[in-house]
Write a protein that holds these residues in place. Structure first.
Motif, PDB file in Angstrom:
ATOM      1  N   PHE A 243      -4.313   6.710  -0.228  1.00  0.00           N
ATOM      2  CA  PHE A 243      -3.875   5.872   0.886  1.00  0.00           C
ATOM      3  C   PHE A 243      -3.283   6.710   2.016  1.00  0.00           C
ATOM      4  N   TYR A 244      -2.374   7.633   1.681  1.00  0.00           N
ATOM      5  CA  TYR A 244      -1.735   8.434   2.727  1.00  0.00           C
ATOM      6  C   TYR A 244      -2.733   9.366   3.407  1.00  0.00           C
ATOM      7  N   ASN A 245      -3.756   9.796   2.683  1.00  0.00           N
ATOM      8  CA  ASN A 245      -4.833  10.573   3.304  1.00  0.00           C
ATOM      9  C   ASN A 245      -5.574   9.719   4.334  1.00  0.00           C
ATOM     10  N   LYS A 246      -5.748   8.438   4.001  1.00  0.00           N
ATOM     11  CA  LYS A 246      -6.423   7.522   4.923  1.00  0.00           C
ATOM     12  C   LYS A 246      -5.587   7.329   6.191  1.00  0.00           C
ATOM     13  N   VAL A 247      -4.278   7.199   6.018  1.00  0.00           N
ATOM     14  CA  VAL A 247      -3.389   7.068   7.179  1.00  0.00           C
ATOM     15  C   VAL A 247      -3.470   8.324   8.043  1.00  0.00           C
ATOM     16  N   GLY A 248      -3.474   9.499   7.382  1.00  0.00           N
ATOM     17  CA  GLY A 248      -3.571  10.762   8.111  1.00  0.00           C
ATOM     18  C   GLY A 248      -4.866  10.851   8.896  1.00  0.00           C
ATOM     19  N   ASP A 249      -5.963  10.411   8.297  1.00  0.00           N
ATOM     20  CA  ASP A 249      -7.262  10.430   8.980  1.00  0.00           C
ATOM     21  C   ASP A 249      -7.248   9.496  10.188  1.00  0.00           C
ATOM     22  N   TYR A 250      -6.650   8.332  10.009  1.00  0.00           N
ATOM     23  CA  TYR A 250      -6.575   7.361  11.112  1.00  0.00           C
ATOM     24  C   TYR A 250      -5.771   7.950  12.275  1.00  0.00           C
ATOM     25  N   ALA A 251      -4.630   8.543  11.954  1.00  0.00           N
ATOM     26  CA  ALA A 251      -3.785   9.142  12.987  1.00  0.00           C
ATOM     27  C   ALA A 251      -4.512  10.288  13.680  1.00  0.00           C
ATOM     28  N   GLN A 252      -5.212  11.080  12.895  1.00  0.00           N
ATOM     29  CA  GLN A 252      -5.961  12.214  13.432  1.00  0.00           C
ATOM     30  C   GLN A 252      -7.027  11.745  14.420  1.00  0.00           C
ATOM     31  N   GLN A 253      -7.737  10.695  14.066  1.00  0.00           N
ATOM     32  CA  GLN A 253      -8.811  10.178  14.920  1.00  0.00           C
ATOM     33  C   GLN A 253      -8.279   9.628  16.239  1.00  0.00           C
ATOM     34  N   HIS A 254      -7.029   9.135  16.221  1.00  0.00           N
ATOM     35  CA  HIS A 254      -6.465   8.527  17.427  1.00  0.00           C
ATOM     36  C   HIS A 254      -5.466   9.431  18.148  1.00  0.00           C
ATOM     37  N   GLY A 255      -5.354  10.684  17.707  1.00  0.00           N
ATOM     38  CA  GLY A 255      -4.462  11.623  18.384  1.00  0.00           C
ATOM     39  C   GLY A 255      -2.995  11.276  18.251  1.00  0.00           C
ATOM     40  N   ILE A 256      -2.617  10.724  17.099  1.00  0.00           N
ATOM     41  CA  ILE A 256      -1.227  10.325  16.858  1.00  0.00           C
ATOM     42  C   ILE A 256      -0.485  11.427  16.110  1.00  0.00           C
ATOM     43  N   ILE A 257       0.760  11.693  16.496  1.00  0.00           N
ATOM     44  CA  ILE A 257       1.611  12.641  15.781  1.00  0.00           C
ATOM     45  C   ILE A 257       2.471  11.856  14.802  1.00  0.00           C
ATOM     46  N   LEU A 258       2.386  12.195  13.518  1.00  0.00           N
ATOM     47  CA  LEU A 258       3.212  11.542  12.498  1.00  0.00           C
ATOM     48  C   LEU A 258       4.287  12.521  12.049  1.00  0.00           C
ATOM     49  N   SER A 259       5.541  12.179  12.288  1.00  0.00           N
ATOM     50  CA  SER A 259       6.658  13.036  11.905  1.00  0.00           C
ATOM     51  C   SER A 259       7.580  12.304  10.944  1.00  0.00           C
ATOM     52  N   ILE A 260       8.298  13.073  10.140  1.00  0.00           N
ATOM     53  CA  ILE A 260       9.088  12.484   9.050  1.00  0.00           C
ATOM     54  C   ILE A 260      10.510  13.020   9.053  1.00  0.00           C
ATOM     55  N   ILE A 261      11.468  12.113   8.969  1.00  0.00           N
ATOM     56  CA  ILE A 261      12.862  12.472   8.731  1.00  0.00           C
ATOM     57  C   ILE A 261      13.260  11.849   7.399  1.00  0.00           C
TER      58      ILE A 261
ATOM     59  N   MET B  76       0.830  -1.209   0.000  1.00  0.00           N
ATOM     60  CA  MET B  76       0.000   0.000   0.000  1.00  0.00           C
ATOM     61  C   MET B  76       0.865   1.260   0.000  1.00  0.00           C
ATOM     62  N   GLY B  77       0.409   2.278  -0.724  1.00  0.00           N
ATOM     63  CA  GLY B  77       1.148   3.533  -0.761  1.00  0.00           C
ATOM     64  C   GLY B  77       2.289   3.561  -1.747  1.00  0.00           C
ATOM     65  N   SER B  78       2.457   2.480  -2.511  1.00  0.00           N
ATOM     66  CA  SER B  78       3.531   2.444  -3.507  1.00  0.00           C
ATOM     67  C   SER B  78       3.265   3.475  -4.600  1.00  0.00           C
ATOM     68  N   VAL B  79       4.297   4.187  -4.994  1.00  0.00           N
ATOM     69  CA  VAL B  79       4.157   5.180  -6.070  1.00  0.00           C
ATOM     70  C   VAL B  79       4.791   4.671  -7.353  1.00  0.00           C
ATOM     71  N   ARG B  80       5.047   3.384  -7.395  1.00  0.00           N
ATOM     72  CA  ARG B  80       5.633   2.779  -8.577  1.00  0.00           C
ATOM     73  C   ARG B  80       4.595   2.707  -9.699  1.00  0.00           C
ATOM     74  N   GLY B  81       5.008   3.018 -10.899  1.00  0.00           N
ATOM     75  CA  GLY B  81       4.099   2.952 -12.046  1.00  0.00           C
ATOM     76  C   GLY B  81       3.063   4.058 -12.034  1.00  0.00           C
ATOM     77  N   LYS B  82       1.802   3.681 -12.218  1.00  0.00           N
ATOM     78  CA  LYS B  82       0.715   4.658 -12.312  1.00  0.00           C
ATOM     79  C   LYS B  82      -0.125   4.701 -11.032  1.00  0.00           C
ATOM     80  N   ASN B  83       0.518   4.459  -9.901  1.00  0.00           N
ATOM     81  CA  ASN B  83      -0.214   4.362  -8.639  1.00  0.00           C
ATOM     82  C   ASN B  83      -0.255   5.661  -7.838  1.00  0.00           C
ATOM     83  N   LYS B  84       0.149   6.782  -8.415  1.00  0.00           N
ATOM     84  CA  LYS B  84       0.294   8.009  -7.631  1.00  0.00           C
ATOM     85  C   LYS B  84      -1.022   8.496  -7.039  1.00  0.00           C
TER      86      LYS B  84
END
Length: 315
Positions: free
Chosen positions: A141-159, A127-135
């Motif tokens: 998919f990443y919007n769904k992950v963001g919604d899930y994190a938002q609903q559960h009060g999770i902080i998602l940070s990226i390095i 899931m979330g692969s950007v290979r080929g025509k999956n953009k």
């Protein structure tokens, strides 16, 4: 790779010293996703088919985590670092499924639990692969992950590593939505990158905001999907909030033709306009709250008067 291991080890030590009751888990994502947990028990390697369905992967991860009965970092730091040094980088980048597994684990913690994603590669497995025509599908998919994190009060940070290709345009919205931090660092200075990695504490989750203007005023330069009542009401799901969270917006008088149709409104006689902000949120005690603020704002055509009270930082 060794620089990354050293940087994570340093963070584990710091967390153990400053927040010894915190639980820390490690998830790796290459060709597959491996839940190392807190290092004292057997690791779990997910099957390839597990990486294809969001909700089943969440459910499976939660079941595994709940059965593991992980301990606080004060007791697990040695095993964490031992497991960390046994990791061998290889293959692809199952970033999406890895993010789901980590978020599912964080959902079992208190509001404000944090997931730190460290990657130098492009998501190309599951899931979330950007290979080929999956953009487009990946964005959904990443919007769904963001919604899930938002609903559960999770902080998602990226390095992410400088000069790496990891599509921050897909990942940055989930960090912004959850009050996370986005950092790009040079591999040679990873230690410094982690040192500055300290998002503000979350004080509320599931925050939604509704702002109501007088019917003669409308919002401008805002997504019209967020506006109702002829552009006089603005409503948005905010997600997590810290003490310094801010939302700004612009508004203006409606066109003269519309004002003329308002039989109970005379612009020349109107000296003040009412504004109302309604904030719904869930506190750290898991209770739901509603806060309503109503204010009358004076109206003037003299720009010099406005300049006296203007907040330059907002503009």
């Amino acid at each position: 790779y060794r620089a990354l291991v050293y940087a994570i080890e340093d963070q584990i030590r710091k967390i153990s010293d400053t927040s010894p009751r915190t639980k820390v888990e490690i998830v790796t994502f290459a060709d597959n996703v491996v839940l190392l947990g807190e290092g004292s028990k057997s690791k779990h390697k997910f099957c390839k088919k597990d990486l294809k369905d969001f909700y089943s992967l969440v459910e499976k991860t939660i079941n595994i985590y709940d059965e593991s009965k992980s301990t606080a970092v004060a007791y697990s730091s040695f095993n964490l670092m031992l497991s960390l040094n046994k990791i061998k980088p290889n293959g692809g980048t199952a970033l999406g499924p890895g993010l789901v597994v980590a978020s599912a684990i964080a959902s079992r913690g208190a509001p404000g639990s944090q997931v730190i994603i460290c990657t130098d590669g492009l998501a190309n497995e599951g899931m979330g692969s950007v290979r080929g025509k999956n953009k487009a599908k990946a964005k959904e998919f990443y919007n769904k992950v963001g919604d899930y994190a938002q609903q559960h009060g999770i902080i998602l940070s990226i390095i992410s590593l400088v000069e790496s290709e990891c599509r921050l345009d897909l990942l940055s919205p989930i960090a912004n939505l959850t009050s996370g931090v986005i950092t790009r660092v040079d591999p040679k200075s990873l230690h410094e990158g982690f040192s500055d990695f300290s998002p503000e504490p979350i004080i509320a989750t599931n925050v939604s905001l509704k702002v109501k203007l007088h019917k003669a005023i409308q919002f401008r330069n805002i997504d019209e999907n967020l506006l109702t009542e002829n552009k006089s009401v603005y409503q948005q799901q905010v997600g997590n909030a810290t003490r310094n969270s801010q939302i700004t917006f612009e508004y203006c008088i409606k066109p003269i033709k519309e004002l003329e149709l308002m039989k109970d409104f005379d612009l020349e006689k109107q000296k003040k306009f009412p504004f109302q902000a309604q904030r719904e949120y869930k506190g750290l005690d898991h209770k739901k709250y509603l806060k309503v603020v109503t204010q009358l704002q004076e109206f003037t055509e003299q720009i010099e008067e406005v300049k006296k009270d203007v907040d330059i930082n907002v503009i």
